[in-house]
Design a protein around this motif. Sequence first.
Motif, mmCIF file in Angstrom:
data_model
loop_
_atom_site.group_PDB
_atom_site.id
_atom_site.type_symbol
_atom_site.label_atom_id
_atom_site.label_comp_id
_atom_site.label_asym_id
_atom_site.label_seq_id
_atom_site.Cartn_x
_atom_site.Cartn_y
_atom_site.Cartn_z
ATOM 1 N N UNK A 6 2.669 5.856 -3.317
ATOM 2 C CA UNK A 6 3.680 7.091 -3.934
ATOM 3 C C UNK A 6 2.733 7.477 -5.184
ATOM 4 N N UNK A 7 3.011 5.834 -5.661
ATOM 5 C CA UNK A 7 2.670 6.248 -6.852
ATOM 6 C C UNK A 7 1.467 7.083 -7.152
ATOM 7 N N UNK B 123 0.545 18.039 -12.243
ATOM 8 C CA UNK B 123 0.577 19.755 -11.457
ATOM 9 C C UNK B 123 1.745 20.150 -13.120
ATOM 10 N N UNK B 124 2.855 19.471 -13.104
ATOM 11 C CA UNK B 124 4.151 19.560 -13.680
ATOM 12 C C UNK B 124 3.515 20.071 -14.833
ATOM 13 N N UNK C 257 -0.122 12.994 -9.490
ATOM 14 C CA UNK C 257 -0.409 14.039 -8.954
ATOM 15 C C UNK C 257 0.875 15.569 -9.384
ATOM 16 N N UNK C 258 1.877 14.793 -9.195
ATOM 17 C CA UNK C 258 3.109 15.801 -9.042
ATOM 18 C C UNK C 258 3.620 15.956 -10.908
ATOM 19 N N UNK C 259 3.340 14.341 -11.621
ATOM 20 C CA UNK C 259 3.117 14.777 -12.875
ATOM 21 C C UNK C 259 2.432 15.619 -13.448
ATOM 22 N N UNK D 12 0.504 10.492 -5.044
ATOM 23 C CA UNK D 12 1.048 11.302 -5.219
ATOM 24 C C UNK D 12 2.640 11.331 -6.534
ATOM 25 N N UNK D 13 3.042 10.641 -6.583
ATOM 26 C CA UNK D 13 4.002 10.967 -8.269
ATOM 27 C C UNK D 13 2.777 11.401 -9.345
ATOM 28 N N UNK E 293 1.558 25.292 -19.863
ATOM 29 C CA UNK E 293 0.702 25.879 -19.756
ATOM 30 C C UNK E 293 1.299 28.088 -20.249
ATOM 31 N N UNK F 213 0.781 -0.907 0.270
ATOM 32 C CA UNK F 213 0.088 -0.284 -0.355
ATOM 33 C C UNK F 213 0.855 1.023 0.308
ATOM 34 N N UNK F 214 2.102 1.361 0.985
ATOM 35 C CA UNK F 214 3.264 2.329 0.956
ATOM 36 C C UNK F 214 3.630 3.053 -0.725
ATOM 37 N N UNK F 215 4.279 1.752 -1.904
ATOM 38 C CA UNK F 215 4.098 2.034 -2.629
ATOM 39 C C UNK F 215 3.595 2.852 -3.290
ATOM 40 N N UNK G 191 1.864 22.828 -15.057
ATOM 41 C CA UNK G 191 2.513 24.079 -15.408
ATOM 42 C C UNK G 191 3.313 24.879 -16.455
ATOM 43 N N UNK G 192 4.247 23.597 -16.740
ATOM 44 C CA UNK G 192 5.058 23.947 -18.041
ATOM 45 C C UNK G 192 3.994 23.962 -19.468
#
Lengths: 173, 474
Positions: A146-147, A156-157, A152-154, A149-150, A163, A141-143, A160-161
């Motif tokens: 983490x996946x 948003x990134x 989400x980061x990808x 969140x990963x 736009x 469940x931890x990985x 952002x890049x």
Amino acid sequence: MEGIWTAVAFYLLAATIVVSALLVVMLKNIVHSVLWLAVCFVSMGGLFLTLDADFLAAVQVLVYAGAVCIMVVFGIMLIQRGNMGSTNLFNNQTKAAAGVVALVLVVCGYLAATTPWASPAFAVPEKTVESIAEIMLTKYVIPFEVAAILLLVALVGAIFLAKEVKKADAHND
Amino acid sequence: MNVDLSLLAPEIALAVLGLGILVLGLLIPKGSRHGLGWVTALGLLGVLGLTIAGWDNQGTLYEGIFIVDRYAIFFKITFLTAAFLVTLGCMRYVDEMGDQSEYYSMMLFATLGMMVLASAGDFMTLYLGLELMTIAFIVLVCYRRTETRSVEAGIKYVLLAGMSSAVLLYGLSLVYGVTGSVTIYEVGRAVTTEPVPALILGVAMLVAGLGFKISAVPFHMWTPDVYEGAPTPVTSFLAVGSKAASFAILLRVFIAALPGLWAHWTMLVAILAAVTIIVGNLVAIPQTNIKRLLAYSSIAQAGYILVGLVTASEAGIKGVMFYAFLYVFATIGAFTVVTYFYNVTGSDEIKDYAGLSQRSPLMAAVMVISMLSMAGIPPLAGFVGKFYLFKTIVDNYLWLAFIGLIMSMVSVYYYLRVALVMYRDEPVDHTPISLSGPVALTLIITMMATLVLGIYPGPLSEVVNTAAHSFFLP
């Protein structure tokens, strides 16, 4: 008898994968490269099927052959040019590249061939989807989180890049 | 299954903080977003407190796939300290770039990736932590997306990070194929001293894949370009955080999972360390851009830290942890000066630093102290760190210790060149540089830490001892 057919299927799929992967790199027209990439991905899915990993095979076809290739096609479409003749360029280091690739191939092949590979002690479970679902939400469940969140980061990134930068926005306020 | 979630508290808190910053950025009107930097800094301080409070709370989660020992906690403290100092020192820079909320949340998620990496007990957690850190850094590196250099640096980072991940994954899959396990401690039990050939190949690929992340020569080509093109606070966090996290997992994989193969990889690592120290220091000499100079110097520093891995002993781990911690202060001190100097003058060239001692005595002093600490001059922290590292190899690898010593002296040359420009040359522009509050605070913290750890390393050394000891317990 079944063993022979598995072996035949494996070698056919392996040959398809190698040839299509080479064509992806070699072809001059990037659209053709993408089509061969899809072939490569689908054959990979076939390879998973011969290993009884049906869920993985489905995901491979769905995500890679489907989503990834479509995305590459979209990318090409958006930056299209009139002549697609030489859109997948090669640099001039062909001979050096061939040498390095041959060396890596020989070393990896030799080391893999001389290794006594042990087959797993347990059989593949009948229903792979249930087993994957269970360990994904218990032991792993931890990985899994983490996946999440990963991704989400990808996301948003990427937004952002990509736009548009407005003139008034370039400097804050 | 009994799960003690208190072990995960710092990670959960940091994830919540990151998401909170993202949401806050949408709610707050544009004009008042500069306050987000303070929210981030204070939040990081809170998570740091939570992590320190959990010092005695050790254990593993989910059958060993998430390890919370003092070794991991110490590295988490290192990352959080670094993130806090970088945030404190970069607020003005970020305000000038704009888009604060995305910047700070990316930074927090990169830190989260590092923390997951330090605790990773299996290959899947390892890989996902590494990717979380890397993807957040990719976005940060090309954050000034209207500038070609920043975007170029971002593209180089994407390509090389992707390639190194592929090599690393191939290595991990080979190790899994041979040992039949993805959990680090189970792999450690399965690996015997007589390895099969495929395992050697896997280990070589692990060295290459992680070598990229710590920018060891010959996998260092991306470092100078990316460090130069990225926004300076990102460079400083990349040099400190990403490198320390990669060392944390490097030690975990090689010492906990592959100790049986020690005889096979020790020479490889020793040679890698020697080449990295030599190339990093020699190529730093002709640099004229301060960020490139610090990039090559950070390559050399990675070589010194790699020395701690050679003996695979508790003393070596201790050396790595100690050095990683003090390296945070030296590097962030130097980069904060570079960041602020760029804000005021818009230049990163060493020649423009002429007469900085007259324009801002504090900035010049912090720069010199940070650089001398990196060079390993005695009263400063860097000397103690190098002493702990090289002490472990004097018996069996005297040649490597000599290389380290000679190259440290070479490094004094190019560090002092910067000091000379700052102290001897007359400034072209005499206007004094006035420091803003948080920047001055960052500079003073880093300078005091570098001095105090050098003169009185005892307490930290004790802490690191217990942390390194916990590594071998399970």
